[in-house]
Structures are given as structure tokens and as C-alpha cells.
Design a protein around this motif. Sequence first.
Motif: not given
Length: 411
Positions: A105-113, A159-162, A173-177
Motif C-alpha cells: 500500500s505504501l508503494l502505491a503510485p498515488h501514496t504521498s510522503d 515515522t509517527e508525526t502526529d 484514533e487517527e495518526a499521521l505517518l
Amino acid sequence: MSQGSTGTEEHKAHERRLAARALLMQPVLTAARHPEQLALVRKHSPQLKRMFTTVLGYQLVVESTFARLLKAPLSADTVPRPALTRNDKRFTARTYSYLALVCASLLAPHTSDQVLMSALVEQVRADAVTAGIALNDDLGASRDLVRAVDMLIDWGVLTETDGSVAGWETRQEEALLDIHRPLLPHLLSRALSGFDSPVALLDGAQADPLEPEQPRRSLRRKLVENPLVRREDLTEAERDVLSRERREVARMLDESFGLVLEARSEGVLAYDPEEAISDVAFPGSGTVAHAALLLVNALNDDSRPAAGHTATIAGRTVPGVRVPWSAVEANIDLIIEQYGSAFAKGYVEKPSSLMQEAVLLLESVSIVVADEDGLVLHPAAARYRPEPHRAPARTRAMRRIGDQQTPTLFG
């Protein structure tokens, strides 16, 4: 050469050895999680690349933000090294499935940074449907998904950013990676193209064809990656190298990794005097490690494995003595009776679980081999002699009369 030049070369060799040891312990080093080790690897990158290729046949990738040691497949007799969760539980088949799906999923073309945990989960579910993999929505499935993401965080891929992914397991609960995208393509040790099954991918003979120096490299790989290499698990060519070139093998392992070679008639090992570069600590701390050490001592007392003793495993004659499961169970019961006050309560209440995990630990360091009839205790087990105070076994009738005073763990 001046004394100052000699000192400088020794210092460089010491730094290269530290860098190589760091890569053996952690094949993925990132600037965010391992800044000092990565700095050493980058400083000595050309020499380390040559050394790993020559000594072990491994490829080392070094970039500005990470270093990745790509290991070649080991032989089929190598003790399995499963991925572990943060609380040292083994990955299940479902956890491995989630790990593969998350990487895809992380390698999917539409996945951003950057990616939200909720968006990642949705992508994983969509990819699972495409691949024909059935996923559940129960708590166990969420736990396995979080464990897979945790592994990628430990590797420095995420990396857990938020927020924290731990909150997703029970409360969603949501998390930004943040995604360390340059590292992603290097997670696999080799490209999947050309392999038609998992067995073919893991088969070292197919992935690494025989070359003139291959027996030397495969011998060194086994010595570096295994706590004990049984002589019967060496090929004829590897035994020949060990017999004729033992001093050279010992010199290379010492100079490259700081490992000391020890050879006996039943097997050979390369150990670290500093006890720093092993993923399995034995002897170690905790209930399972203590029980395993006490079990080895008890089985040594009962069986006395020595050079010349042999047993049969899967039709093959191997060094060691046979111990039936009944004897293993009896010794576990006695160990719990004597030292249970120092053990975790769950293991005291469930001796079968303690026995299973203790045996798995002993198998992981090649001291025993288990089959349906019991254990085969290798003569190398005699190295572990804690000599705790052991009271004679009591019958169940005697236990009903009253418990004796429980001794401390090592008397």
C-alpha cells in the motif's frame, strides 16, 4: 610506518568493526533512529561494501539517510528467526500478511510522503480484496495490523508525526505517518520477479548459484548468523574448509566482526566476547530465559550429554541424547515448584506454556531439537551450568502434605 600511522589504521579498523557489528544487529539503519551508527557506516562505506561481499556474500546499500544490509538466504537447517512484536511475541501468519499488504500500500503510485492511518487501512483492505485475501474486522485483526505498522516504524520506514498508531488498535484514533520512501524498495533482499513460489524465494541454492568460493562464504554465513553450527549441518565442502582453513576463518571473523571461533567435535560457533551482537539473549532475563537455563541444567544432570552420544531425528543420526517429553514436563513442574515465586504468574498457572516457550528458546540457540517424541539435547548444552540448588522431586502425594520453603532462583 610510524607509530602514529599504525594507531590511525587500528582506529579505522575498530570503527569499521563497530559499523559491521551494528549492521549485523540492525540491517536497516536510518539517520533518524541510528545517527551515530549510520555516520560510521557512511564514513567507511567502500570498505564495508567490499568486506560484506567478500566475507558473507551480502550486499550493502548506503544512502544519505539510511543503510540497508541485504542478506542472502541461509540454508534450510538454519534455526528460524521470526519477526517479534514489541513485547517479544512471534508474528503470526496474519501479521506477516498485514506487513506485506502495508508495504504494498505504501508503494502505491498515488501514496504521498505522508499518510493518515485511516487512509492506509482503507488501502490495505482494498489491496487485500484485489489479492483475494480475506481480512476480518475484529480486535485481533486490528492488533495484527498495528503490529505490522509498528515493525515498519522500528525499521524507520514510517515515522509517527502526529498521534500514535497504538490508538488505532482499540479506539481507531487517527495518526499521521511520514513515509521514508527511498528505503521502501530496499526492504526485500531481492526482487520478486523470477520466483514462482515462496519456497523458491527462500531457497538459497536457487538464489545463490554455486561459485568457487561459495563453501567458504556459506560457512562464514552460518557461523555469523547462528549461535551454534552443528557439524552434521555442514556440507562436505564446508567441513573441508573448516578443517583446512580454520585459522583463516577465525582471523577473518575476528577482524571483520570481533567474533571468536570455537570448534568442538560436535559443532562450531563464533561467539561475541562482549555479548552485544545476538538477537537471542541466552542466558538472559525473564521467566522464560530463567526457566530454560534451569531446564538445561536439569536435563544435563539427568542425561549427561557428551561427545560420542548420538540420537535419531527424522531418520538422521545426530550428536546428543534423547529426552522424552515426560521427563521435560516433570522437570518443568519441579522448576516451577522450586522457583515459581520468582516467575510470572501466568507461567506458574500454565506450565505447558512455560515449557513450550522455554523449548522454543533452546531451539533458537541450537541447544535442543524437538520432535514428537521429545528433545535431543546437544552436547554443547554442557556449556550452560548455572548450578542452582535443586531439591529432590516430590510425588503428588507429598505435595499435598505441604509445600517446602521455596529457594531463591540461584540459591
